[in-house]
Enzyme design. Sequence first.
Site, short mmCIF file in Angstrom:
data_model
loop_
_atom_site.label_atom_id
_atom_site.label_comp_id
_atom_site.label_asym_id
_atom_site.label_seq_id
_atom_site.Cartn_x
_atom_site.Cartn_y
_atom_site.Cartn_z
CG PHE A 438 -1.68 -1.24 1.30
CD1 PHE A 438 -2.98 -1.24 0.61
CD2 PHE A 438 -1.24 -2.30 1.79
CE1 PHE A 438 -3.80 -2.40 0.71
CE2 PHE A 438 -2.09 -3.55 1.88
CZ PHE A 438 -3.41 -3.65 1.33
CG HIS A 439 2.81 2.17 2.93
ND1 HIS A 439 3.17 1.48 4.01
CD2 HIS A 439 1.37 2.46 2.92
CE1 HIS A 439 2.14 1.41 4.86
NE2 HIS A 439 1.07 2.13 4.12
N PRO A 440 3.82 2.80 -1.97
CG PRO A 440 2.84 3.37 -3.96
CD PRO A 440 2.39 2.86 -2.78
#
Lengths: 507, 144
Positions: A438-440
Amino acid sequence: MIIDGRKVEKNIKIDADVVIIGSGAGGAPAAYRLAKNGKKVVVVEEGGHFTKNVFNGDSYEMVKLMYRDAGSVLTLGNTGILLPLGRTLGGTTTINSGTMFRTPNEVIDEWRRDYGIKTITSDLLKPYFEEVEEITHTMEVPWELMGRNNQLFAEGAQKLGLHGFPLKRNMKDCKGSGVCPFGCPEDAKQAMHVTYIPRSEQYGAIYYTYAHAEKIIIKNSRAIGIKGHFMKGKYGVEKSIYTFEIRATVVIVSAGAIYTPVILKRNGIGRHNNMVGKNLRIHPAAKVMGYFDEELSSWYGIPQAYCVDEFADEWIIFEGFWLPPSMLSIALPSFGKDIKKMMLDYNHLAGFGIMVHDSSSGMVKVAGETPLLFYNMNKEDLEKFRKAIRIASEVYFAAGAKKIYPPIFSLESINSPSQLSKIDTIKLKPDMLELSAFHPMGTARMGSDPKEAVVNEELETFDVNNLFVIDASIFPTSLGVNPQESIMAFSSYAADRIIARWDSLSR
Amino acid sequence: MKICKKKRRFARGFVCRTVIAISEVVIPEGEGIDVPLDKEELIEEVDTFLLLVGPLKRFFIKLLLWFINYLLPILFLRFKPFSRLSFETRYRIMKRIHDSKIFSIRGIYILTSMLILPYYYSRNNVLNAIGYPVNRFKSKSEAA
Ligand SMILES: Cc1cc2nc3c(=O)[nH]c(=O)nc-3n(C[C@H](O)[C@H](O)[C@H](O)COP(=O)(O)OP(=O)(O)OC[C@H]3O[C@@H](n4cnc5c(N)ncnc54)[C@H](O)[C@@H]3O)c2cc1C
């Protein structure tokens, strides 16, 4: 002012001081600060504008409205990882879980040590974090809003003596509706569309929704504006014939760590060192689920409310999550009628997330306008998952689970603590894990060396003057904690630097 | 199949037939949750999904469905399109794919089930059967 791009029926040309591509955690705080300082700010956002009037908790419908590619973004490589992204006013903050963390000091130290970043210090960022937390009403989740799902894990962790705490979130008058990632039906989650965006509008910032930026206009190595087109149709995914051209002194790209590299690459930026799109970090995540005899109603309460950080120095943290049936159905280890059977147990299922601070990395390549994401998980991160799955399973058994569903292919369930050793002995490969992320981050990284980085410590690109990147792309490494507060703080800081340099930027 | 003759932008012809053939085995009738799948509505949703994912993924998904319908059965020594195989044969093939140790084969199931399962498990009568509170925020949904 927010203008629906689907309703624009002519080509438009505007002059502004600052134009920003993207209205998420990176774009919105900068828009606010610059507008407050008297700059004429125009923001173009590819997604639509939605608020509590629309958010109805129907995850399936909300994903279609607000998730990029209806939630089907995936990484390819030695495993496939689902990587949902927001495409809506407020960016991914409108559909995220609301958890807030400051950038850990060790991470900032690492940037100084390994990436030569000198001006960014914890002291420098402190007032920015404080301001972000004030504007977004960041507070600790009260126990009663946690919901049984989080409480159970907390109880299990406490029995095992593992350190944990209620998470801090941006929220105001939260009722624990339990559907944060699908738009908060109360707008209690203080995402950009209820905080920075309305504040910036008060200072005259203009937002065009369903407006897709394509081209950065560059003259004599200096960015002077952008061009793009509006979108049309119910979901705003089709190209309208109407275009926009916005000329500005400063151009800011805040399209997120996946789409910022697309824009930069398509405009030939970063060719000197080929670093744009490289160094993709994602915080790979997995979920462990437990079956309990009691009815849990896991859908009540804040889904991401508790954190166990006992193993943070081994780059593993545990955070709550919960999924509605439509999303859970694709993440179950069963087939056909067995999915139906498991779904009938929905009310007895609890789930907790594992997040790994990754040392693996990937890259964003571009095919036409589409990003292709490649990410290979290395052995080190794989072993972190093995350890984390084992710990989460132990916690659930300690909390009274009767059965565990680990996210490992071929290990459908674990029926007693004595079977936990299966996790230790299984021959694990990355493609056996059921993963999401969920955290590129990291695809246009900041640094002091133009040979290694895309932007300098003021977040201006090395290639093109007056062109700034302000979003999750700029982090040199993954943070090990949820990134939105860091992105917002960096956004405010970078806006201050632009204001301080305004005279030279406009010369 | 009548449903597949209706004019739609993307989910027609073999795309439609293959999705329906897969949906029947991924969501077998009866079996626990006794709510039938509304295939026409499913295909409308798949049509929307194919619009939302954009041209490149759309091409890839259609290619995948073409592969499932026309080539996959041959690998299992069945010489008919997937959509014309019996329920039992389709079930066996999809189950083998679901259980495959090779990730890229398993991926076929994962990707196609993404077209079908979220739709089914978001329908009100299915949610009711599961016990998930439907329309908790109904007033909002009406406002929308
Ligand atoms: C389900 C989910 C839960 C999450 N939970 C948390 C959490 O609890 N805490 C946390 O810290 N983080 C969380 N995150 C991550 C966090 O939301 C993101 O890290 C953060 O929003 C990224 O900010 P950004 O500005 O880089 O990009 P975004 O917020 O994604 O904003 C980028 C925007 O740019 C727009 N855009 C892209 N290309 C163009 C273009 N060409 N033209 C115009 N506009 C364009 C996009 O539509 C998008 O709205 C979560 C993410 C997801 C998916």
